[in-house]
Design a protein around this motif. Structure first.
Motif, PDB file in Angstrom:
ATOM      1  N   SER A  85     -12.155   9.602 -23.511  1.00 10.36           N
ATOM      2  CA  SER A  85     -12.633  10.721 -24.319  1.00 10.36           C
ATOM      3  C   SER A  85     -12.133  10.622 -25.748  1.00 10.36           C
ATOM      4  O   SER A  85     -11.180   9.901 -26.065  1.00 10.36           O
ATOM      5  N   SER A  86     -12.805  11.391 -26.612  1.00 10.16           N
ATOM      6  CA  SER A  86     -12.393  11.527 -28.010  1.00 10.16           C
ATOM      7  C   SER A  86     -11.906  12.948 -28.283  1.00 10.16           C
ATOM      8  O   SER A  86     -11.998  13.433 -29.406  1.00 10.16           O
ATOM      9  N   CYS A  87     -11.433  13.620 -27.242  1.00 11.19           N
ATOM     10  CA  CYS A  87     -10.983  15.013 -27.363  1.00 11.19           C
ATOM     11  C   CYS A  87      -9.849  15.145 -28.382  1.00 11.19           C
ATOM     12  O   CYS A  87      -9.041  14.225 -28.572  1.00 11.19           O
ATOM     13  N   GLY A  96      -7.105  13.089 -25.507  1.00 12.30           N
ATOM     14  CA  GLY A  96      -8.098  12.051 -25.701  1.00 12.30           C
ATOM     15  C   GLY A  96      -7.597  10.676 -25.301  1.00 12.30           C
ATOM     16  O   GLY A  96      -6.440  10.490 -24.935  1.00 12.30           O
ATOM     17  N   GLY A  97      -8.499   9.693 -25.368  1.00  8.59           N
ATOM     18  CA  GLY A  97      -8.142   8.325 -25.033  1.00  8.59           C
ATOM     19  C   GLY A  97      -8.449   8.011 -23.583  1.00  8.59           C
ATOM     20  O   GLY A  97      -9.345   8.603 -22.972  1.00  8.59           O
ATOM     21  N   ASN A 155     -20.194  18.998 -28.185  1.00  7.15           N
ATOM     22  CA  ASN A 155     -19.201  18.530 -27.224  1.00  7.15           C
ATOM     23  C   ASN A 155     -19.891  18.166 -25.920  1.00  7.15           C
ATOM     24  O   ASN A 155     -20.584  18.997 -25.324  1.00  7.15           O
ATOM     25  N   THR A 183     -24.452   9.083 -26.256  1.00  6.35           N
ATOM     26  CA  THR A 183     -24.612   9.264 -27.700  1.00  6.35           C
ATOM     27  C   THR A 183     -26.064   9.053 -28.119  1.00  6.35           C
ATOM     28  O   THR A 183     -26.612   9.803 -28.943  1.00  6.35           O
ATOM     29  N   ALA A 212     -17.615  15.348 -30.084  1.00 10.50           N
ATOM     30  CA  ALA A 212     -16.612  14.797 -29.167  1.00 10.50           C
ATOM     31  C   ALA A 212     -17.241  14.610 -27.794  1.00 10.50           C
ATOM     32  O   ALA A 212     -18.245  15.246 -27.451  1.00 10.50           O
TER      33      ALA A 212
END
Length: 252
Positions: free
Chosen positions: A42-44, A48-49, A147, A169, A196
């Protein structure tokens, strides 16, 4: 869990049985709690990560939100929805200025997997790639945000999680085109400046109507592009969720 034809939850509290997740749709937050953890990418802002994720929160903030400590803010918001302090390393959190009650929900089912997608949409800070460095950066950092949360009940290889981010995306951008979201110079938007995403998998095989003498192997999901049944399902789920949430957002 039950979702209507417009991608809305039919109950504010639901249980997604395939992924063993309790879902609460609150006036200013979406809270998800898994019985067990998900392997996630994730890009939270918070959590994240690459990590194990058991608690997910998408929290609504004011359009004027400008916190200098968003991670601490998210910790406080997780506590408000009942996440214990010792479980914070298993939490992943999003912020949005869009109404979380307008979120789009979709479920897709395969032979050995099921996926749940939830998307909240705000497009006040829509952007298009390429974006020049001279463009309005203050506007770019405003909390509009799309999101995307996709959880998969099934065994997913790491390369498929990464591929799923690409597919999701592309689906988001296609939906924005069909919603006719544009940037200031009139071109179609490719996203917002603060989008995100989180993709997570249970890493447990989903068994449906399987007899004891069934020798068919339990397959991993290795790819998530549109050449695969899983990728097509993921793409259509995210596309529809963005479309439904975006339509509600525009009506507001």
């Amino acid at each position: 869990m039950d979702v209507d034809t417009q991608g809305s939850l039919l109950s504010p509290t639901s249980y997604w049985e395939a992924g063993e997740v309790i879902i609460r749709s609150l006036p200013r937050a979406i809270s998800m709690q898994g019985d067990r953890g998900f392997r996630s990418i994730s890009s939270c802002i918070y959590g994240g990560g690459l990590q194990t994720t058991q608690y997910i929160g998408n929290f609504q903030v004011e359009r004027s939100y400008r916190s200098m400590e968003p991670e601490k803010d998210l910790q406080d918001r997780f506590k408000e929805v009942g996440v214990p302090e010792e479980k914070m390393p298993l939490a992943a959190g999003f912020l949005t200025a869009a109404s979380v009650l307008d979120a789009g929900w979709e479920v897709r089912t395969g032979e050995q997997w099921e996926l749940l997608t939830c998307v909240s949409v705000g497009t006040a800070n829509s952007v298009r790639i390429p974006m020049a460095a001279s463009d309005d950066l203050n506007r770019s950092y405003s909390p509009g945000t799309i999101n995307i949360i996709t959880l998969i009940a099934g065994v997913v290889r790491p390369e498929a999680l990464v591929g799923g981010v690409i597919t999701a995306t592309e689906a988001k951008t296609a939906a924005l085109y069909d919603l006719n979201i544009r940037v200031s110079d009139g071109r179609h938007a490719t996203g917002t400046s603060t989008d995100a995403i989180l993709l997570g998998s249970t890493q447990r095989a989903l068994v449906r109507h399987r007899s004891l003498d069934d020798e068919k192997p339990m397959n991993e999901i290795q790819y998530a592009g549109l050449a695969t049944t899983f990728g097509q399902a993921l793409g259509s789920a995210v596309y529809n969720a963005v479309l439904h949430a975006g339509t509600r957002y525009l009506r507001r």
